[in-house]
Design an enzyme around this catalytic site. Sequence first.
Site: not given
Ligand SMILES: *Cc1c(COP(=O)(O)O)cnc(C)c1O
Length: 417
Positions: A108-109, A112, A121, A125, A128, A130, A289, A326, A333
Amino acid sequence: MNIKKNNEKWHDYRWQLQNRINSIEQVEKILEIRFEPELRGQLEKTIATFPLSITPYYLSLVDAGDYQNDPVFQQAFPSPKELDVSSCDILDPLNEDGDSPVTGITHRYPDRVLFHVSNVCAMYCRHCTRKRKVGDTDFNPTIEHYQAGIEYIANHPEIRDVLLSGGDPFLLEDETIKLLLEKISEIEHVEVIRIGTRTPVVLPFRITDSLVAILKKHKNLWINTHFNHPKEISPEAIVALDKLAEAGIPLGNQSVLLANVNDCSKIMKKLVHKLTAHRVRPYYMYQCDLSYGLEHFRTSVGKGIEIMESLRGHTSGFAVPTYVIDAPGGGGKIPIMPNYLMSWSTNKVVLRNYEGMITTYQEPDNYEPNYCDLNCKDCNLQFKYDQKDNYKPIGLEKLLCDTDDLITLTPMEQAGE
Ligand SMILES: *Cc1c(COP(=O)(O)O)cnc(C)c1O
């Protein structure tokens, strides 16, 4: 709690897993409580959709005398309200499936990825996000999935941070964890590996010396755990946290703001104090969420802001998490906080502090920012931008940067795309 007494296997995490509680009847027996037949029927119906699974350890934290209000019980035991699907509930609120280029990877980012390496798990929870995947036996990551995920990461040089998630990665065997960490570490552009796990909370005995020995080899590994209430920071949890901290692994915590569990600034303050006293840095506090069956756990956003207001300034800065929503639909986020910047003139900003004191900050008269066209030769700052980093501004950064002449961002739907 009678389940704990005289049990020499109590500290054996495998025993804990094998003896998880997954029926209403077992909970009744252990806590020595009885549900009315009508409620019982509703509970049975609830766990047929969203299964029940609690480690004996986690259940032992419940105060049987006041179980209805117990924060551990609330997080572990079903509520018939889970079956009330609200009109705004979304099955996959974070669009994780939509942002998934290969099974198990959510990208998504820009730099990362989330890598779902486990589908199980220690405890389910109740809150959750998910939930849709809990107990989904159709998807259990296999070696092929791991290979495909690792290949994806290897083929995307922009990925510098890999987040192992699930399910809970620490429910994998040591050997699998070792292999995954080694394979990911072999990828040159991966600078950081993170693991998100709730085992220190619900199964602290999983943090064995042999697991720690594997983790310790990776100097770029960070671990995030998920404590929601100070009560969860038990002597057993502290042993687990100590082992991880002694191994030099930076620890963070992500909590979720939950109605009737921790929606109170005193509880949150106590939680962040206990966390930092045990070398865990509060990282995020999530707004709950819009997943299926979580309506009864959701608080107003105002409650979250009120809690942030009671933390910032009132306690150590590094004990204050970032409060985030989120974004539904997969926007990632979004940080939320009280307003500290009250107004602004050409050369002065007006701020207020945590006590409500109003102050001004005079901006410099002669500030000349360095114009940046990525041509470091002509710049006074000591930095050599690496062309192969392939800098591509997106979003607001693109509107602000010197290298792009974009002046507006148009929402795609408005543009009719
Ligand atoms: C939370 C999340 C991350 C990591 O986000 P950070 O703000 O860097 O901790 C990366 N990918 C996805 C899909 C996420 O939901």
